[in-house]
Design a protein around this motif. Sequence first.
Motif, PDB file in Angstrom:
ATOM      1  N   LEU A 186      97.083  65.115  29.890  1.00 51.65           N
ATOM      2  CA  LEU A 186      97.032  64.575  31.238  1.00 51.65           C
ATOM      3  C   LEU A 186      96.307  65.583  32.109  1.00 51.65           C
ATOM      4  N   GLY A 187      95.211  65.153  32.712  1.00 50.64           N
ATOM      5  CA  GLY A 187      94.419  66.055  33.540  1.00 50.64           C
ATOM      6  C   GLY A 187      94.478  65.668  35.007  1.00 50.64           C
ATOM      7  N   PRO A 188      95.021  66.532  35.867  1.00 45.08           N
ATOM      8  CA  PRO A 188      95.044  66.228  37.286  1.00 45.08           C
ATOM      9  C   PRO A 188      93.630  66.200  37.846  1.00 45.08           C
ATOM     10  N   MET A 189      93.354  65.214  38.707  1.00 48.26           N
ATOM     11  CA  MET A 189      92.019  65.065  39.283  1.00 48.26           C
ATOM     12  C   MET A 189      92.135  64.782  40.778  1.00 48.26           C
ATOM     13  N   THR A 190      91.206  65.312  41.563  1.00 52.33           N
ATOM     14  CA  THR A 190      91.199  65.076  43.001  1.00 52.33           C
ATOM     15  C   THR A 190      90.444  63.804  43.361  1.00 52.33           C
ATOM     16  N   ALA A 191      89.721  63.236  42.411  1.00 56.20           N
ATOM     17  CA  ALA A 191      88.967  62.000  42.614  1.00 56.20           C
ATOM     18  C   ALA A 191      88.943  61.247  41.285  1.00 56.20           C
ATOM     19  N   PRO A 192      88.734  59.929  41.316  1.00 54.27           N
ATOM     20  CA  PRO A 192      88.693  59.175  40.067  1.00 54.27           C
ATOM     21  C   PRO A 192      87.434  59.486  39.263  1.00 54.27           C
ATOM     22  N   ALA A 193      87.425  59.052  38.027  1.00 55.98           N
ATOM     23  CA  ALA A 193      86.337  59.375  37.099  1.00 55.98           C
ATOM     24  C   ALA A 193      84.960  58.942  37.597  1.00 55.98           C
ATOM     25  N   ASN A 194      84.847  57.881  38.344  1.00 57.21           N
ATOM     26  CA  ASN A 194      83.553  57.364  38.786  1.00 57.21           C
ATOM     27  C   ASN A 194      83.218  57.781  40.226  1.00 57.21           C
ATOM     28  N   ALA A 195      83.825  58.838  40.729  1.00 54.75           N
ATOM     29  CA  ALA A 195      83.693  59.228  42.134  1.00 54.75           C
ATOM     30  C   ALA A 195      82.265  59.563  42.551  1.00 54.75           C
ATOM     31  N   PHE A 196      81.476  60.142  41.681  1.00 56.87           N
ATOM     32  CA  PHE A 196      80.105  60.473  42.074  1.00 56.87           C
ATOM     33  C   PHE A 196      79.270  59.215  42.303  1.00 56.87           C
ATOM     34  N   ASN A 197      79.663  58.118  41.701  1.00 52.54           N
ATOM     35  CA  ASN A 197      78.943  56.860  41.891  1.00 52.54           C
ATOM     36  C   ASN A 197      79.488  56.021  43.040  1.00 52.54           C
ATOM     37  N   ASN A 198      80.820  56.011  43.235  1.00 58.04           N
ATOM     38  CA  ASN A 198      81.378  55.151  44.283  1.00 58.04           C
ATOM     39  C   ASN A 198      81.870  55.905  45.518  1.00 58.04           C
ATOM     40  N   GLY A 199      81.894  57.237  45.470  1.00 56.94           N
ATOM     41  CA  GLY A 199      82.289  58.048  46.619  1.00 56.94           C
ATOM     42  C   GLY A 199      83.788  58.143  46.862  1.00 56.94           C
ATOM     43  N   MET A 200      84.569  57.400  46.119  1.00 58.47           N
ATOM     44  CA  MET A 200      86.025  57.378  46.324  1.00 58.47           C
ATOM     45  C   MET A 200      86.647  58.738  46.014  1.00 58.47           C
ATOM     46  N   GLY A 201      87.399  59.273  46.953  1.00 55.62           N
ATOM     47  CA  GLY A 201      88.116  60.521  46.730  1.00 55.62           C
ATOM     48  C   GLY A 201      87.288  61.790  46.810  1.00 55.62           C
ATOM     49  N   LEU A 202      85.985  61.691  47.083  1.00 59.60           N
ATOM     50  CA  LEU A 202      85.163  62.905  47.159  1.00 59.60           C
ATOM     51  C   LEU A 202      85.492  63.698  48.417  1.00 59.60           C
ATOM     52  N   ARG A 203      85.449  64.988  48.303  1.00 64.95           N
ATOM     53  CA  ARG A 203      85.670  65.875  49.438  1.00 64.95           C
ATOM     54  C   ARG A 203      84.374  66.661  49.648  1.00 64.95           C
ATOM     55  N   TRP A 204      83.821  66.526  50.835  1.00 61.25           N
ATOM     56  CA  TRP A 204      82.576  67.220  51.171  1.00 61.25           C
ATOM     57  C   TRP A 204      82.913  68.472  51.966  1.00 61.25           C
ATOM     58  N   LEU A 205      82.378  69.614  51.554  1.00 66.12           N
ATOM     59  CA  LEU A 205      82.616  70.878  52.241  1.00 66.12           C
ATOM     60  C   LEU A 205      81.356  71.301  52.988  1.00 66.12           C
ATOM     61  N   ALA A 206      81.539  71.732  54.216  1.00 59.02           N
ATOM     62  CA  ALA A 206      80.440  72.282  54.992  1.00 59.02           C
ATOM     63  C   ALA A 206      80.126  73.682  54.469  1.00 59.02           C
ATOM     64  N   PRO A 207      78.907  74.188  54.695  1.00 60.14           N
ATOM     65  CA  PRO A 207      78.587  75.546  54.263  1.00 60.14           C
ATOM     66  C   PRO A 207      79.606  76.548  54.806  1.00 60.14           C
ATOM     67  N   GLY A 208      80.164  77.358  53.922  1.00 57.63           N
ATOM     68  CA  GLY A 208      81.149  78.362  54.284  1.00 57.63           C
ATOM     69  C   GLY A 208      82.571  77.842  54.352  1.00 57.63           C
ATOM     70  N   GLU A 209      82.769  76.546  54.281  1.00 57.74           N
ATOM     71  CA  GLU A 209      84.113  75.971  54.320  1.00 57.74           C
ATOM     72  C   GLU A 209      84.800  76.186  52.974  1.00 57.74           C
ATOM     73  N   THR A 210      86.103  76.383  52.982  1.00 59.89           N
ATOM     74  CA  THR A 210      86.867  76.540  51.741  1.00 59.89           C
ATOM     75  C   THR A 210      87.917  75.447  51.641  1.00 59.89           C
ATOM     76  N   TRP A 211      88.370  75.233  50.432  1.00 56.12           N
ATOM     77  CA  TRP A 211      89.401  74.236  50.158  1.00 56.12           C
ATOM     78  C   TRP A 211      90.178  74.710  48.952  1.00 56.12           C
ATOM     79  N   GLU A 212      91.480  74.573  48.967  1.00 62.37           N
ATOM     80  CA  GLU A 212      92.316  75.010  47.856  1.00 62.37           C
ATOM     81  C   GLU A 212      93.239  73.898  47.397  1.00 62.37           C
TER      82      GLU A 212
END
Length: 68
Positions: free
Chosen positions: A28-54
Amino acid sequence: MDANFKFIQVFTAPAFPGTGGPVRAVTLGPMTAPANAFNNGMGLRWLAPGETWEASWGIVHRSPQSFR
Protein backbone atom coordinates in the motif's frame (compact mmCIF):
# COMPACT_ATOMS: atom_id res chain seq x y z
CA MET A 1 0.00 9.08 7.10
CA ASP A 2 -1.02 12.67 7.59
CA ALA A 3 -3.94 14.55 6.01
CA ASN A 4 -1.85 15.47 2.93
CA PHE A 5 -2.26 11.91 1.65
CA LYS A 6 -5.75 11.53 0.22
CA PHE A 7 -5.05 8.46 -1.95
CA ILE A 8 -3.52 5.00 -1.62
CA GLN A 9 -2.09 2.92 -4.44
CA VAL A 10 -2.39 -0.84 -4.03
CA PHE A 11 0.06 -3.18 -5.77
CA THR A 12 -0.11 -6.97 -5.72
CA ALA A 13 2.69 -9.34 -6.64
CA PRO A 14 1.60 -12.95 -7.21
CA ALA A 15 5.17 -14.30 -7.08
CA PHE A 16 7.22 -12.26 -4.58
CA PRO A 17 10.40 -14.12 -3.56
CA GLY A 18 9.91 -15.54 -0.05
CA THR A 19 12.22 -17.65 2.11
CA GLY A 20 10.30 -20.83 1.22
CA GLY A 21 9.71 -19.90 -2.41
CA PRO A 22 7.37 -17.46 -4.14
CA VAL A 23 4.56 -15.96 -2.06
CA ARG A 24 1.77 -13.47 -2.76
CA ALA A 25 2.44 -9.93 -1.59
CA VAL A 26 0.49 -6.68 -1.29
CA THR A 27 1.87 -3.18 -0.86
CA LEU A 28 0.00 0.00 0.00
CA GLY A 29 1.59 3.24 -1.13
CA PRO A 30 0.38 6.56 0.28
CA MET A 31 -0.10 9.17 -2.45
CA THR A 32 -0.90 12.89 -2.38
CA ALA A 33 -2.64 12.68 -5.77
CA PRO A 34 -4.26 9.88 -7.80
CA ALA A 35 -2.31 7.91 -10.39
CA ASN A 36 -3.53 9.99 -13.35
CA ALA A 37 -2.96 13.40 -11.70
CA PHE A 38 -0.50 14.72 -14.28
CA ASN A 39 -3.18 14.26 -16.94
CA ASN A 40 -6.31 15.40 -15.07
CA GLY A 41 -4.81 17.81 -12.50
CA MET A 42 -6.71 16.23 -9.60
CA GLY A 43 -4.86 16.51 -6.30
CA LEU A 44 -1.79 18.28 -7.73
CA ARG A 45 -0.05 20.78 -5.49
CA TRP A 46 1.77 23.62 -7.22
CA LEU A 47 4.64 25.27 -5.33
CA ALA A 48 5.86 28.78 -6.03
CA PRO A 49 9.64 29.28 -6.34
CA GLY A 50 11.15 29.00 -2.86
CA GLU A 51 7.93 27.66 -1.33
CA THR A 52 8.17 24.49 0.78
CA TRP A 53 5.67 21.79 1.63
CA GLU A 54 5.94 18.86 4.03
CA ALA A 55 4.06 15.62 4.48
CA SER A 56 4.83 12.56 6.58
CA TRP A 57 3.98 8.88 6.77
CA GLY A 58 5.45 5.82 8.40
CA ILE A 59 5.16 2.07 8.78
CA VAL A 60 4.53 0.10 11.97
CA HIS A 61 5.05 -3.67 12.00
CA ARG A 62 2.81 -5.76 14.21
CA SER A 63 3.20 -9.47 14.68
CA PRO A 64 0.15 -11.69 14.01
CA GLN A 65 -0.11 -12.36 17.76
CA SER A 66 -0.79 -8.67 18.44
CA PHE A 67 -4.09 -8.87 16.51
CA ARG A 68 -5.63 -11.43 18.89
